[in-house]
Enzyme design. Structure first.
Site, PDB file in Angstrom:
ATOM      1  N   SER A 108      29.280 -46.651 -19.383  1.00 57.29           N
ATOM      2  CA  SER A 108      29.991 -47.529 -20.309  1.00 57.29           C
ATOM      3  C   SER A 108      29.085 -48.642 -20.822  1.00 57.29           C
ATOM      4  O   SER A 108      29.247 -49.092 -21.954  1.00 57.29           O
ATOM      5  CB  SER A 108      31.249 -48.110 -19.657  1.00 57.29           C
ATOM      6  N   GLU A 109      28.120 -49.096 -19.986  1.00 55.49           N
ATOM      7  CA  GLU A 109      27.116 -50.058 -20.461  1.00 55.49           C
ATOM      8  C   GLU A 109      25.783 -49.858 -19.768  1.00 55.49           C
ATOM      9  O   GLU A 109      25.731 -49.418 -18.611  1.00 55.49           O
ATOM     10  CB  GLU A 109      27.560 -51.521 -20.237  1.00 55.49           C
ATOM     11  N   THR A 110      24.749 -50.205 -20.506  1.00 61.65           N
ATOM     12  CA  THR A 110      23.401 -50.323 -19.958  1.00 61.65           C
ATOM     13  C   THR A 110      22.882 -51.710 -20.319  1.00 61.65           C
ATOM     14  O   THR A 110      23.040 -52.159 -21.457  1.00 61.65           O
ATOM     15  CB  THR A 110      22.469 -49.233 -20.515  1.00 61.65           C
TER      16      THR A 110
ATOM     17  N   PHE B 257      38.980 -48.632 -22.663  1.00 62.11           N
ATOM     18  CA  PHE B 257      37.722 -49.066 -23.271  1.00 62.11           C
ATOM     19  C   PHE B 257      37.273 -48.110 -24.383  1.00 62.11           C
ATOM     20  O   PHE B 257      36.138 -47.649 -24.396  1.00 62.11           O
ATOM     21  CB  PHE B 257      36.645 -49.176 -22.185  1.00 62.11           C
TER      22      PHE B 257
END
Length: 280
Positions: free
Chosen positions: A45-47, A211
């Site tokens: 979902s995030e880096t 999300f």
């Protein structure tokens, strides 16, 4: 340019749980397009992409597979623990798109490394009646399924999240929303996730975070939303402060996560979010 992309799970001590994040501890010279492409390739979902500064602070940017996001709690926890694994525990100062976020790391009694971030000052805003109606329609929830003791609001602690509280745990467990409709609404309003919560006790909550802006149905652990929720509870007088909250997230998707939220009594102060992280 070759990057060392680390993979960590935040808000869990088992790689099969928590929320995975990519971490690049030195993104010096990496351009935006490469960061976005890397985040898409990693697929979490995030880096987080870190650029160390001469003064010892760390500039951090966060990318989902689809776009840059202003702040991400679980990727911050993962970044801090990854940094501690390389350089040792202690205090860090992160410069993010929403402001300075102090973080501390320490080794817990069980040997895992734990990080605590302190958010920027939180705030809340009412949800317009039309927005709430559209949001409930996209979620396929009805107004009579909400907990009247936890009124809908938009909450901020680095990113905006509407807070919607279910009156029953079974409503929270049944997540089947209209993804295109929710994506469109969130894009218009600048919301990062939708924070769906259920109150088990005065200080224990269960959460799910839709999300779609990140290209995923839901996030297994959302530190930014947890901080915003802590601010929401304080601002509306819904918890006795100072308070320590436990938020369980990810259980319904098979990735159990535990987020500890410390809410100081002083208004306009940041909310502390604590969690463990381990490499995948």
């Amino acid at each position: 340019m070759t990057m060392d992309v680390l993979r960590y799970v935040a808000f869990g001590t088992d790689p099969a749980g928590g929320n995975p994040a990519g971490v690049v501890l030195d993104a010096t010279g990496i351009d935006d397009a490469t960061m976005l492409a890397t985040a898409a390739e990693v697929g979490y979902s995030e880096t987080a992409f870190v650029t160390p500064s001469d003064d010892g602070t760390l500039s951090v940017r966060y990318f989902s597979p689809l776009a840059e996001v202003p702040f991400c709690g679980h990727a911050t926890i993962a970044t801090a623990v990854a940094h501690a694994d390389r350089h040792g525990t202690g205090p860090l100062t992160l410069r993010t798109g929403v402001g300075v976020v102090p973080v501390t790391t320490a080794v817990a009694a069980d040997g895992t490394t734990v990080a605590t971030l302190v958010s920027v000052a939180p705030r809340t805003e009412p949800l317009a009646a039309a927005d709430l109606a559209e949001l409930l329609s996209a979620l396929r929830w009805s107004a009579d399924e909400l907990d009247p003791a936890l009124p809908p609001r938009a909450a901020y602690a680095g990113a905006w999240h509407p807070v919607i509280a279910a009156a029953d745990r079974s409503r929270l467990a049944d997540l089947d929303y209209d993804m295109p409709a929710l994506t469109a609404l969130m894009a218009r309003r600048g919301w990062t996730t939708v924070d769906l919560v259920w109150r088990e006790s005065p200080t224990v909550f269960h959460a799910r975070n839709a999300f779609p802006p990140g290209g995923v149905v839901e996030d297994p652990a959302t530190g930014a939303a947890a901080a915003a929720f802590g601010g929401y509870l304080r601002e509306l007088g819904l918890v006795a402060t100072p308070a320590t909250l436990t938020i369980h997230q990810g259980e319904d998707m098979g990735r159990p996560s535990t987020i500890t939220v410390s809410v100081p009594a002083e208004r306009d102060t940041g909310i502390a979010v604590t969690g463990a992280a381990v490499p995948i």
